[in-house]
Write an enzyme that holds these catalytic residues in place. Structure first.
Site, mmCIF file in Angstrom:
data_model
loop_
_atom_site.group_PDB
_atom_site.id
_atom_site.type_symbol
_atom_site.label_atom_id
_atom_site.label_comp_id
_atom_site.label_asym_id
_atom_site.label_seq_id
_atom_site.Cartn_x
_atom_site.Cartn_y
_atom_site.Cartn_z
ATOM 1 N N THR A 416 32.494 39.677 38.451
ATOM 2 C CA THR A 416 31.680 40.705 39.100
ATOM 3 C C THR A 416 32.437 42.011 39.333
ATOM 4 O OG1 THR A 416 30.510 38.920 40.219
ATOM 5 C CG2 THR A 416 30.130 41.089 41.080
ATOM 6 N N GLU A 436 28.234 36.973 36.318
ATOM 7 C CA GLU A 436 28.712 35.729 36.923
ATOM 8 C C GLU A 436 30.162 35.465 36.555
ATOM 9 O OE1 GLU A 436 29.297 33.332 39.394
ATOM 10 O OE2 GLU A 436 29.456 31.994 37.699
ATOM 11 N N ASP A 458 24.722 29.641 39.327
ATOM 12 C CA ASP A 458 24.797 29.849 40.781
ATOM 13 C C ASP A 458 23.789 28.982 41.534
ATOM 14 O OD1 ASP A 458 26.928 31.540 40.878
ATOM 15 O OD2 ASP A 458 25.808 33.348 41.370
ATOM 16 N N GLY A 503 33.797 38.642 43.782
ATOM 17 C CA GLY A 503 34.582 37.502 44.255
ATOM 18 C C GLY A 503 33.783 36.258 44.588
HETATM 19 N N1 GLU Z 1 27.525 35.131 40.689
HETATM 20 C C1 GLU Z 1 28.162 35.443 41.925
HETATM 21 C C2 GLU Z 1 27.160 35.782 43.002
HETATM 22 O O1 GLU Z 1 26.146 36.312 42.722
HETATM 23 C C3 GLU Z 1 29.092 36.557 41.790
HETATM 24 C C4 GLU Z 1 30.178 36.193 40.881
HETATM 25 C C5 GLU Z 1 31.502 36.606 41.367
HETATM 26 O O2 GLU Z 1 31.642 37.601 42.074
HETATM 27 O O3 GLU Z 1 32.428 35.933 41.021
HETATM 28 O O4 GLU Z 1 27.394 35.499 44.124
#
Ligand code: GLU
Length: 607
Positions: A416, A436, A458, A503
């Protein structure tokens, strides 16, 4: 709590701005020729941009300099990140945008989260042969994990509602960089080499990112003409070509019949499973405009992202819990103890209640002071609670402390990107966007130069809440729960802070900890960002960065258990200073350091 006054410095603004805007336009984005410097903190006038990437920051500043507003600059910067940070974001992904509209004084949001195909079933990530969930990497590198992308629809909607430029204009600088190329740095190369086996499984991805079977060398020029052509096509024809036209056709083809390499590079140990996304899933996709979450903390209004993100809920609830204590009268250890416990409690409630189908009434109830009071009284000043803690009961009837028993653990992600933009009119955009995992689902859409997301991982692959319903199971058309937490803080109705981070689920604690550092410990914004982080997401152990060690011994004595973690988050932020200047802040070192800029630099940032 903060003075809002126009100082002598603020009165200089019109002159400084006129001088800056009369200056010749800067040359093409620096990335076209060199690796631009990473400047983590800068202060001045006329608007600010902070991203992880010098090229994206440069593009955003250029838009501001030429009279664009914060939305124009944010979208141009986001499109650039799709070129220069393609493993973290891009038109194959989605995200959440929070916007402070200076004209109306209102905070608005866009939910551009990826959506599951209407054919998605709850057991989508369960192996039909074994009845067990797929290995995470098998789920990730598949057509099943790809959600209908929302980023492009977000950019289009933001520009139409609040921007002043066209999507075509916003895509142009990024398209130029994609065509001319930019210089590969170590992060770019590492993100490819870490993905060699996955990328090498697909003909389109290896052709783009593994030329000659290897990641491009640091210092070499890297181009993406297919992505430039796709941006140009979208610029000419609008987003219809992406959601209904030729690009939609190619996305569906990629998902349903992944472009496997005849001769893979490296070795990928799993079968590549196709997904079921259809053209109608793309043509039916729409962004949403949910009301932001809002909580009050120290007299400030903290706005965040509503479901399907849990960012607004978890940051907001934890702040509400912290607001139950007189932190100013406490030692640093006592405050950090409450930070860790408030975070664990908020995560327990997130896991139990927050998903795409959560009612607004329930979300709002979780963010009441009454519920926060009931949660806060579970915190034992002398001992850390056993983790995981159980969720609370946000039923509107709050009394004594219910006992905290075990809940479900939390997992982390690691990709991200985030950007923060403010303009000279006082508009602010806080935008977190993603595909992601780093490298998404590892499939470049052939001929178009962008990676697809794996956002649907997710979802929880199987129920996590015991006999209670799990709000984050896969379902038809559903959006997976996110942790993205773009946050805007107003003081007396005007912007004071804006911040966000990548993160995975640590996004929530990174945003929370920066707010705590800035507001409770009184650190400057750059110091609040740079400070070592620890993330308690309702797990037995608390991942902590090395520098957090100074606080660890005293907290360990209270029963907190720490686990070393090299790096947590990569935030960007702005602060509106009392003297009228804007402070832009990015990471000094995490992820190689971020890039902050202002239109007219003036003075030195606070340390
Ligand atoms: N897919 C994650 C989310 O939407 C974010 C991915 C990441 O920041 O590592 O929470």
């Amino acid at each position: 709590m903060r003075l809002r006054r126009r100082t002598a410095l603020g009165a200089l603004l019109p002159t400084l701005l006129a001088t800056a805007l009369a200056a010749p336009a800067p040359a093409a984005p620096a990335g076209a020729a060199t690796v631009a410097p990473h400047v983590p903190t800068v202060v001045g006038f006329g608007g600010a941009v902070a991203t992880v990437d010098p090229d994206a920051t440069h593009v955003g500043l250029d838009v501001l300099r030429h009279g664009g507003n914060a939305v124009d600059a944010a979208i141009a910067a986001a499109a650039t990140l799709g070129v220069t940070e393609p493993f973290s974001s891009g038109i194959g992904g989605g995200g959440f945008l929070v916007f402070y509209d200076a004209r109306s004084g209102r905070v608005r949001t866009i939910d551009g989260r990826e959506a599951a195909p209407v054919t998605m079933q709850q057991n989508a990530f369960v192996n039909p042969d074994t009845g067990l969930p797929f290995d995470f990497q098998e789920a990730r590198v598949s057509g099943i994990s790809a959600g209908v992308p929302g980023s492009l629809a977000t950019w289009d909607a933001a520009l139409r509602h609040w921007g002043t430029t066209s999507l075509k204009q916003a895509l142009q600088p990024a398209s130029r960089i994609a065509r001319r190329g930019f210089v590969v740095d170590q992060t770019f190369r590492t993100q490819i080499s870490d993905n060699t086996n996955a990328f090498g499984r697909f003909s389109s991805t290896s052709a783009l990112y593994l030329p000659g079977g290897q990641p491009p060398a640091v210092g070499s020029r890297w181009r993406n003409p297919d992505l430039a052509a796709t941006y140009d096509l979208i610029g000419r024809e609008g987003i219809g070509v992406f959601y209904r036209g030729a690009v939609a056709r190619d996305i569906v083809q990629t998902v349903t019949d992944p472009p496997l390499a005849a001769q893979p590079i490296g070795s990928w140990p799993f079968p590549v499973r196709p997904g079921t996304m259809a053209r109608s899933d793309l043509s039916d996709y729409e962004v949403r405009f949910p009301a932001p979450t809002r909580v009050s903390y120290q007299g400030l209004d903290v706005y965040g992202m509503a479901t399907p993100s849990s960012g607004g809920q978890a940051v907001g609830e934890a702040l509400n819990i912290l607001g139950q204590f007189d932190l100013g009268a406490m030692s640093r250890t006592e405050v950090l103890h409450r930070y860790l416990e408030a975070s664990a409690l908020a995560f327990a409630d997130r896991n139990r209640y927050v998903g795409d189908g959560t009612s607004r009434a329930l979300l709002d109830e979780i963010l009441t002071d009454g519920f926060a009071g009931e949660r806060a009284c579970q915190i034992d000043p002398a001992h850390a609670l056993g983790k995981p803690v159980a969720p609370g009961v946000p039923d509107g009837s709050y009394g004594g402390c219910a006992s905290a028993s075990a809940g479900a653990p939390e997992t982390a992600g690691q990709s991200t990107t985030n950007l923060t933009v403010a303009d000279r009119w006082g508009n602010v955009v806080e935008y977190t966007l993603t595909i992601e995992q780093i490298g998404g689902n590892a499939m470049v859409v052939p001929g178009h130069g962008f990676l697809l997301n794996n956002e649907l991982t997710d979802f929880n692959v199987s129920p996590t809440q015991g006999s209670a319903p799990d709000p984050n199971l896969p379902g038809p058309g559903k959006r997976p729960r996110s942790s993205m937490a773009p946050t805007i803080v107003l003081a007396d109705g005007r912007p004071f802070l804006a911040l966000g981070s990548p993160g995975g689920s640590t996004i929530i604690t990174t945003v929370l900890q920066i707010l705590l550092n800035r507001l409770a410990f009184g650190q400057s914004l750059p110091a609040a960002l740079a400070a070592p982080r620890a993330t308690q997401r309702n797990t037995a152990a608390v991942p902590a960065e090395p520098g957090f060690a100074a606080d660890q011994a005293a907290l360990a004595a209270l029963g907190h258990l720490f686990a070393a973690n090299p790096e947590i988050g990569a935030a960007t932020a702005v602060e509106f200073l009392d003297d009228g200047r804007i402070l832009a802040a990015a990471e000094p070192t995490r992820r190689g350091g971020g890039a902050a800029g202002v239109v007219v630099p003036f003075g030195s940032p606070p340390s």
